[in-house]
Every structure is written in C-alpha cells, then in structure tokens.
Design a protein around this motif. Structure first.
Motif, mmCIF file in Angstrom:
data_model
loop_
_atom_site.group_PDB
_atom_site.id
_atom_site.type_symbol
_atom_site.label_atom_id
_atom_site.label_comp_id
_atom_site.label_asym_id
_atom_site.label_seq_id
_atom_site.Cartn_x
_atom_site.Cartn_y
_atom_site.Cartn_z
ATOM 1 N N TYR A 281 5.383 38.038 28.195
ATOM 2 C CA TYR A 281 5.386 39.235 27.345
ATOM 3 C C TYR A 281 4.255 40.182 27.730
ATOM 4 O O TYR A 281 4.441 41.400 27.784
ATOM 5 C CB TYR A 281 5.270 38.811 25.882
ATOM 6 C CG TYR A 281 5.231 39.968 24.900
ATOM 7 C CD1 TYR A 281 6.282 40.870 24.832
ATOM 8 C CD2 TYR A 281 4.150 40.141 24.049
ATOM 9 C CE1 TYR A 281 6.259 41.933 23.928
ATOM 10 C CE2 TYR A 281 4.111 41.194 23.153
ATOM 11 C CZ TYR A 281 5.176 42.085 23.098
ATOM 12 O OH TYR A 281 5.136 43.141 22.215
ATOM 13 N N GLU A 282 3.080 39.642 27.993
ATOM 14 C CA GLU A 282 1.945 40.480 28.385
ATOM 15 C C GLU A 282 2.215 41.159 29.732
ATOM 16 O O GLU A 282 1.861 42.336 29.924
ATOM 17 C CB GLU A 282 0.675 39.633 28.455
ATOM 18 C CG GLU A 282 0.177 39.186 27.091
ATOM 19 C CD GLU A 282 -1.004 38.243 27.173
ATOM 20 O OE1 GLU A 282 -1.781 38.174 26.201
ATOM 21 O OE2 GLU A 282 -1.164 37.558 28.212
ATOM 22 N N ALA A 283 2.829 40.440 30.653
ATOM 23 C CA ALA A 283 3.174 41.047 31.939
ATOM 24 C C ALA A 283 4.197 42.164 31.751
ATOM 25 O O ALA A 283 4.114 43.218 32.400
ATOM 26 C CB ALA A 283 3.716 39.982 32.888
ATOM 27 N N PHE A 284 5.163 41.947 30.849
ATOM 28 C CA PHE A 284 6.156 42.985 30.577
ATOM 29 C C PHE A 284 5.494 44.214 29.952
ATOM 30 O O PHE A 284 5.796 45.350 30.327
ATOM 31 C CB PHE A 284 7.236 42.436 29.642
ATOM 32 C CG PHE A 284 8.263 43.461 29.245
ATOM 33 C CD1 PHE A 284 9.211 43.915 30.148
ATOM 34 C CD2 PHE A 284 8.272 43.989 27.956
ATOM 35 C CE1 PHE A 284 10.145 44.869 29.791
ATOM 36 C CE2 PHE A 284 9.202 44.949 27.583
ATOM 37 C CZ PHE A 284 10.148 45.385 28.503
ATOM 38 N N ALA A 285 4.579 43.989 29.016
ATOM 39 C CA ALA A 285 3.873 45.103 28.387
ATOM 40 C C ALA A 285 3.085 45.897 29.426
ATOM 41 O O ALA A 285 3.068 47.142 29.400
ATOM 42 C CB ALA A 285 2.938 44.592 27.291
ATOM 43 N N ALA A 286 2.444 45.194 30.358
ATOM 44 C CA ALA A 286 1.690 45.879 31.408
ATOM 45 C C ALA A 286 2.612 46.710 32.289
ATOM 46 O O ALA A 286 2.264 47.834 32.682
ATOM 47 C CB ALA A 286 0.929 44.856 32.250
ATOM 48 N N SER A 287 3.807 46.164 32.587
ATOM 49 C CA SER A 287 4.752 46.912 33.426
ATOM 50 C C SER A 287 5.267 48.158 32.719
ATOM 51 O O SER A 287 5.666 49.127 33.375
ATOM 52 C CB SER A 287 5.926 46.015 33.815
ATOM 53 O OG SER A 287 6.760 45.735 32.689
ATOM 54 N N GLU A 288 5.258 48.135 31.380
ATOM 55 C CA GLU A 288 5.709 49.286 30.599
ATOM 56 C C GLU A 288 4.540 50.176 30.190
ATOM 57 O O GLU A 288 4.755 51.170 29.480
ATOM 58 C CB GLU A 288 6.441 48.802 29.338
ATOM 59 C CG GLU A 288 7.722 48.034 29.618
ATOM 60 C CD GLU A 288 8.810 48.940 30.175
ATOM 61 O OE1 GLU A 288 8.998 50.058 29.634
ATOM 62 O OE2 GLU A 288 9.452 48.540 31.167
ATOM 63 N N ALA A 289 3.330 49.808 30.615
ATOM 64 C CA ALA A 289 2.116 50.567 30.266
ATOM 65 C C ALA A 289 1.996 50.732 28.751
ATOM 66 O O ALA A 289 1.684 51.811 28.243
ATOM 67 C CB ALA A 289 2.115 51.924 30.959
ATOM 68 N N THR A 290 2.271 49.643 28.033
ATOM 69 C CA THR A 290 2.260 49.646 26.574
ATOM 70 C C THR A 290 1.460 48.443 26.083
ATOM 71 O O THR A 290 1.427 47.398 26.743
ATOM 72 C CB THR A 290 3.696 49.570 26.021
ATOM 73 O OG1 THR A 290 4.467 50.631 26.571
ATOM 74 C CG2 THR A 290 3.716 49.677 24.509
#
Length: 336
Positions: A281-290
C-alpha cells in the motif's frame, strides 16, 4: 500483450523473457507473471522450458496461491511432448487432493479429452462439478467451464442428457445451443458440398468465437479491500487518521461481508476480495504521489490489486475456507 493480439504478431519467446524479467521486479506478482511466461513458451513450442518454469514455481520457498493450477498446467504440458506417465501421476495427485478451484479440474479433464481419454475426462469433469457446485444455488461463473466441458464430452460419448447438461445449456450465452456446438458430427459438415450445411457451421463457429471473446473480455472483479488483523494493526498504527475508516478488525470484516452482499443483491456481477499489505500500500501511495493517510486512495489500491489478478472470487466455493483467514469454512464463518 492484449488478448486479441494476432498470434503471428507475437514473439512468444521474447514475451516470455519479458515476463520473467518483470517477475523479478515484482515478486508479489511472480506466480501470475511466470504462468503467463510458461504459456508463451508452450505457444513457441519450447515445452521443456515451460516445464522448467512450472518446476521453478513449485519449488519456490514462498507458498503458491494456486499450486494445483500450476500442477495441472505442468501435467498438460508434459503430456504434449511425450511424458505421459509423469503427466498421469500428477493428474492422479490432483484428483486425490480434490482442490476447491475449478481451473485444475478443467485443465486436466481437457488434457484427457485431447488425448481421447473421454471416459476419464468425463469422470474428471463430473467429480469437479460434484465437489464445487452447490445444490440449488446459481453456479459461480468460474465453474461454468466444468459444466460446458462435461456436456461436450457426454455428447461425444453419446450418453443421454442429465440435469447438469440442461443447466449447462441454460448457462451458455451462445446463440447456438450447446447440443449443436458439441455435435461430434460437426467435423463432417466442414467437408460438405451443401451450402446450407456450410453456412450453419459458420454460424456455430462464430458463436463459439463470440463466447471465447466474451470470456477474454470479462472484467476483473469488483473488489473489496481486506486487511488481515496484523496488517490492519500496523496500518492504523502508522496512519492514525485511518482509524475512522477501520475502528476495529471485527468491524472491518463485517463491513466487507455486508458490502459484498449488498452489491450482490443489487445485481453487481463478478465480485471479489483483494488482500492488502502495508508495504504494498505504501509503495502504491508513493507511485500515486499521495499520502497513505488519504482514504480516497484505498479503493484505488483495491482496484489496482484486482487488475493485477490478486482478487479471489466471492463468495468462496462450497466447503472452501472463509476469505477472512479464520481457517473455518465459509458457510460456518462469514457465510453463515
């Protein structure tokens, strides 16, 4: 690669190599990616290399999500290049294990069918159907190939229809009845000089192609996000603002089941559950810049996991473990 890419435009060996490289970058998706790579190797004619990939998966230190699917694909592949005895041994093992996923049953039954083992194929299709179909309930979409394959084999064996054959024809979306599609005499119509017979066969082939395309274009599940208890504890501890979204793990599980039942009651098809992890989830958030604290990110994360093939079908098959991870069967847990 898109499913409708013409075969002549695909370098299957190069595509398999690309998928293997991608699996190294995304180990959480390695199983799905390597299965696709093995399929490309089979299509390229390099069946020994495909077997090597199946063995690589089966010997992985990490547990597989679908070990019997991998075994079934390996057996089918082995039989195609002369390793019949080993393939039969794997098929016997799968039958003894009685997996709750319809895919292994379909693959081994179709492999038997392809090698003219019609009686054995019929037994496989029937045994899988008895195990997975709930009396009186609408068969899940994933079990339809069991019924269609069983109908096809029974038609070739020339046996009388039973209730499951009638159900298969009812479930089929093809404009041509299954009796016509599975008519063992169809092959003769392709050599007929009668224009009417040829036209009828063209219509049947178009219907089969339409059904195949419909299966390929079937969307990934409408997925609800599930957090295991330890992951949810870590998530809320790291991002306290999400406590409003997840007041407790018990409430989270109850909300998932209630949401899925509400979606099913409204007629939403193809429902599933995806399981999240905090690092993912944290990696996904980083990829979305969120920020991971943003609750609007949660459904996007669930959709992304589903699109990557991480969803499991809801409701589970009869007798399968509950999606919550309790270890109990679904009917005695959240399916009660």
């Amino acid at each position: 690669m898109r499913p409708d890419t013409p075969a002549e435009n695909v370098d299957h060996t190069a595509e398999a190599a690309r998928l293997e490289r991608t699996a190294g970058l995304y180990p959480e998706d390695a199983e799905a990616l390597l299965l696709q790579a093995a399929a490309h190797l089979e299509l390229s004619g390099d069946r020994p290399a495909a077997t090597t990939l199946y063995d690589r998966l089966l010997s992985s230190a990490d547990g597989l999500e679908n070990p019997y699917l991998v075994r079934a694909l390996k057996a089918s592949n082995l039989w195609e290049y002369g390793h019949e005895a080993e393939a039969r041994a794997i098929i016997t093992g799968i039958r003894a294990a009685a997996p709750r996923d319809p895919a292994p049953w379909v693959i081994v039954a179709e492999s038997l069918e392809a090698h003219d083992e019609l009686e054995a194929a019929h037994e496989m299709f029937s045994e899988g159907a008895r195990l997975l179909l709930t009396d009186g309930a609408e068969p899940p979409y994933s079990t339809h190939p069991l019924l269609f394959g069983r109908h096809r084999v029974r038609r070739m064996l020339g046996v009388a229809h039973d209730d499951w054959d009638v159900l298969a024809d009812t479930l089929s979306s093809s404009p041509v009845p299954l009796d016509e599609l599975h008519d063992p005499k169809r092959v003769w119509s392709l050599g007929s000089d009668n224009p009417a017979e040829l036209e009828a066969e063209i219509s049947r082939l178009r219907a089969e192609l339409g059904t195949y395309r419909e299966a390929l274009s079937r969307p990934f599940p409408v997925a609800v996000l599930h957090w295991p208890e330890d992951e949810l504890r870590e998530l809320v501890g790291a991002y306290p603002t999400l406590a409003d979204e997840y007041p407790s793990h018990e409430a989270h599980l109850a909300t998932i089941e209630a949401s899925l039942r509400e979606l099913a009651a409204s007629g939403t098809p193809n429902l599933g559950i995806v399981t999240g992890t905090v690092p993912s989830y944290e990696a996904f958030a980083a990829s979305e810049a969120t920020s991971p604290s943003d609750t609007d990110l949660l459904p996007q994360y669930a959709t992304t996991l589903a699109a990557r093939g991480r969803a499991v079908e809801w409701p589970p098959q009869r007798g399968a473990e509950c999606w919550c991870g309790s270890g109990r069967v679904y009917e005695g847990c959240h399916g009660a």
